[in-house]
Scaffold this motif. Structure first.
Motif, PDB file in Angstrom:
ATOM      1  N   LEU A 112       0.944  -1.119   0.152  1.00 21.66           N
ATOM      2  CA  LEU A 112      -0.019  -0.138   0.003  1.00 21.66           C
ATOM      3  C   LEU A 112       0.618   1.262   0.021  1.00 21.66           C
ATOM      4  N   LEU A 113       0.341   2.266  -0.632  1.00 19.06           N
ATOM      5  CA  LEU A 113       1.217   3.563  -0.694  1.00 19.06           C
ATOM      6  C   LEU A 113      -0.082   4.622  -0.096  1.00 19.06           C
ATOM      7  N   VAL A 114       0.116   5.159   0.916  1.00 18.42           N
ATOM      8  CA  VAL A 114      -0.737   6.129   1.339  1.00 18.42           C
ATOM      9  C   VAL A 114      -0.449   7.428   0.998  1.00 18.42           C
ATOM     10  N   ALA A 115      -1.176   7.956   0.043  1.00 19.72           N
ATOM     11  CA  ALA A 115      -1.166   9.630  -0.188  1.00 19.72           C
ATOM     12  C   ALA A 115      -2.325  10.444  -0.394  1.00 19.72           C
ATOM     13  N   THR A 116      -2.773  10.466   0.957  1.00 15.18           N
ATOM     14  CA  THR A 116      -4.083  10.751   1.156  1.00 15.18           C
ATOM     15  C   THR A 116      -4.169  12.426   1.520  1.00 15.18           C
ATOM     16  N   GLY A 117      -2.993  12.859   1.755  1.00 22.81           N
ATOM     17  CA  GLY A 117      -2.749  14.371   2.025  1.00 22.81           C
ATOM     18  C   GLY A 117      -3.340  14.663   3.344  1.00 22.81           C
ATOM     19  N   LEU A 118      -3.552  15.864   3.512  1.00 20.30           N
ATOM     20  CA  LEU A 118      -4.127  16.339   5.045  1.00 20.30           C
ATOM     21  C   LEU A 118      -5.303  17.233   4.941  1.00 20.30           C
ATOM     22  N   PHE A 119      -5.923  17.425   6.161  1.00 17.90           N
ATOM     23  CA  PHE A 119      -7.033  18.299   6.379  1.00 17.90           C
ATOM     24  C   PHE A 119      -6.541  19.422   6.951  1.00 17.90           C
ATOM     25  N   ASP A 120      -7.038  20.631   6.461  1.00 17.86           N
ATOM     26  CA  ASP A 120      -6.704  21.938   7.195  1.00 17.86           C
ATOM     27  C   ASP A 120      -7.557  22.366   8.202  1.00 17.86           C
ATOM     28  N   GLU A 121      -7.122  22.463   9.434  1.00 18.94           N
ATOM     29  CA  GLU A 121      -8.147  22.743  10.414  1.00 18.94           C
ATOM     30  C   GLU A 121      -8.047  24.430  10.507  1.00 18.94           C
ATOM     31  N   LEU A 122      -8.974  25.256  10.066  1.00 20.37           N
ATOM     32  CA  LEU A 122      -8.706  26.503   9.736  1.00 20.37           C
ATOM     33  C   LEU A 122      -9.456  27.436  10.992  1.00 20.37           C
ATOM     34  N   PRO A 123      -8.898  28.480  11.277  1.00 22.59           N
ATOM     35  CA  PRO A 123      -9.573  29.254  12.425  1.00 22.59           C
ATOM     36  C   PRO A 123     -10.889  29.544  12.460  1.00 22.59           C
ATOM     37  N   ASP A 124     -11.610  29.447  13.487  1.00 24.33           N
ATOM     38  CA  ASP A 124     -13.197  29.583  13.476  1.00 24.33           C
ATOM     39  C   ASP A 124     -13.575  31.162  13.163  1.00 24.33           C
ATOM     40  N   VAL A 125     -13.233  31.748  12.230  1.00 23.40           N
ATOM     41  CA  VAL A 125     -13.615  32.937  11.776  1.00 23.40           C
ATOM     42  C   VAL A 125     -14.586  33.042  10.486  1.00 23.40           C
ATOM     43  N   PRO A 126     -15.705  33.757  10.673  1.00 25.39           N
ATOM     44  CA  PRO A 126     -16.668  33.347   9.381  1.00 25.39           C
ATOM     45  C   PRO A 126     -16.120  34.097   8.114  1.00 25.39           C
ATOM     46  N   GLY A 127     -15.963  33.373   6.958  1.00 28.11           N
ATOM     47  CA  GLY A 127     -15.357  33.673   5.865  1.00 28.11           C
ATOM     48  C   GLY A 127     -14.168  33.050   5.422  1.00 28.11           C
ATOM     49  N   ILE A 128     -13.615  32.474   6.308  1.00 28.96           N
ATOM     50  CA  ILE A 128     -12.073  32.016   5.975  1.00 28.96           C
ATOM     51  C   ILE A 128     -12.043  30.843   5.323  1.00 28.96           C
ATOM     52  N   ARG A 129     -12.989  29.858   5.540  1.00 27.09           N
ATOM     53  CA  ARG A 129     -13.133  28.670   4.630  1.00 27.09           C
ATOM     54  C   ARG A 129     -13.446  28.970   3.557  1.00 27.09           C
ATOM     55  N   GLU A 130     -14.494  29.807   3.217  1.00 32.40           N
ATOM     56  CA  GLU A 130     -15.035  30.069   1.948  1.00 32.40           C
ATOM     57  C   GLU A 130     -14.065  30.733   1.090  1.00 32.40           C
ATOM     58  N   ARG A 131     -12.981  31.537   1.458  1.00 35.22           N
ATOM     59  CA  ARG A 131     -11.816  32.035   0.748  1.00 35.22           C
ATOM     60  C   ARG A 131     -10.817  31.775   0.857  1.00 35.22           C
TER      61      ARG A 131
END
Length: 330
Positions: A112-131
């Motif tokens: 197996l080669l695991v190349a699943t990347g990562l998840f970014d836990e962004l600051p909880d400020v409205p608009g950040i994830r959308e931008r």
């Protein structure tokens, strides 16, 4: 070979989980080594919101989706298969693995080669994830040129915020560090920020200000709006490896403090026999080009490991034939 839902799933030399730069590069190396390879990709690349890939020689500014499509065409030229789907489970069987997809299909793998990347836990400020990936940025080498000479904010979200502000100062002389809910910089950090003309603003950032389809600034908890063209954050990064925990593959804290990654050696071999990792799942700060290089290293290492196993089996069979011939002459 095709993926099947039967009790005897098709078995590949290598199943690559994740079809980003790391996974596809590993599959390319393995396909050129005449290995049977299946890439399973959930279609959620980390850089999907970005307009272009940067600091990748000959591919500068290329759309991320176009880069991956070209990569899929490359691996298919050498017989590797690419399957759209999401892996739900992985289990050890005999000398290999069975990988289960969410839709019930299963496939076997020797490695197996695991190349699943990562998840970014962004600051909880409205608009950040959308931008995110547009004018909310993280890497100056990936995005700094595009916002050069513009007012740039840095939202403190980890101990590296002062360092990140100093980095972005290379691209603009108008940089502001927003402490948000982070502690004040140390005396040494404060002196460095002041020496480079970086303003430090205390108080909570309540939301982003958007005018038309672009970032115009941030609104503080006090109601004040600070004008900006881009906002840099340093999210906590977590490797996407939950489905492999049953194999014993675990994440640990990265030495940099940036998040959780999978520990591996220089060629991607993990502590789980038969399992390699490449890309952001192992190296949280890897850019696209370095993730691709890690995939090639892992692919070559996996091929070498398979050759060693096949040679061992061949030697055992050779000795058995030799002993049989010797016994027949007695």
């Amino acid at each position: 070979m095709q993926v099947t839902g039967r009790q005897d799933p098709a078995t590949y030399d290598v199943v690559v989980v994740g079809g980003g730069a790391a996974g596809l590069s590993g599959a390319l190396a393995l396909g050129r080594a005449r290995r049977s390879v299946l890439v399973i990709d959930a279609g959620e690349p980390r850089n999907a919101p970005a307009s272009g890939v940067h600091v990748f020689l000959t591919r500068e500014g290329m759309n991320p989706a176009a880069l991956l499509e070209a990569g899929r065409e490359d691996v298919r030229r050498y017989g590797a298969e690419v399957l759209e789907g999401r892996v739900a489970s992985a289990a050890r069987v005999d000398e290999g693995f069975t990988v289960g997809l969410e839709d019930g299909r299963r496939v076997g793998a020797r490695r197996l080669l695991v190349a699943t990347g990562l998840f970014d836990e962004l600051p909880d400020v409205p608009g950040i994830r959308e931008r995110w990936g547009r004018d909310v940025l993280h890497c100056p080498y990936c995005h700094g040129w595009e916002v050069r000479d513009e007012p740039i904010g840095v939202l403190a979200s980890n101990p590296w915020a002062a360092h990140q502000a100093l980095l972005f100062r290379q691209w603009s002389d108008d940089v502001t560090l927003f402490l948000h809910d982070a502690p004040r910089p140390t005396d040494e950090e404060a002196e460095g920020l002041a020496a480079r003309g970086i303003a430090v603003v205390e108080g909570e950032v309540a939301s982003l200000e958007i005018v038309g389809d672009r970032l115009a600034g941030v609104r503080m908890g006090s109601g004040e709006v600070v004008a900006l063209r881009a906002l840099a954050v340093a999210p906590r990064a977590v490797a996407r490896t939950e489905v492999f925990e049953g194999l014993g593959l675990r994440t640990t804290g990265h030495p940099s403090g940036l998040g959780e990654h999978v520990e591996a050696d220089a060629v991607g071999l993990t502590s789980v026999p038969g399992v390699w990792v490449a890309g952001n799942a192992a190296d949280l700060a890897a850019q696209v080009i370095s993730a691709a290089a890690a995939g090639v290293r892992a692919g070559a290492a996996i091929n070498a490991d398979l050759i060693a196993e096949e040679t061992e089996h061949a030697v055992t069979a050779y000795r058995a034939r030799r002993e049989a011939r010797t016994a027949g002459r007695r």
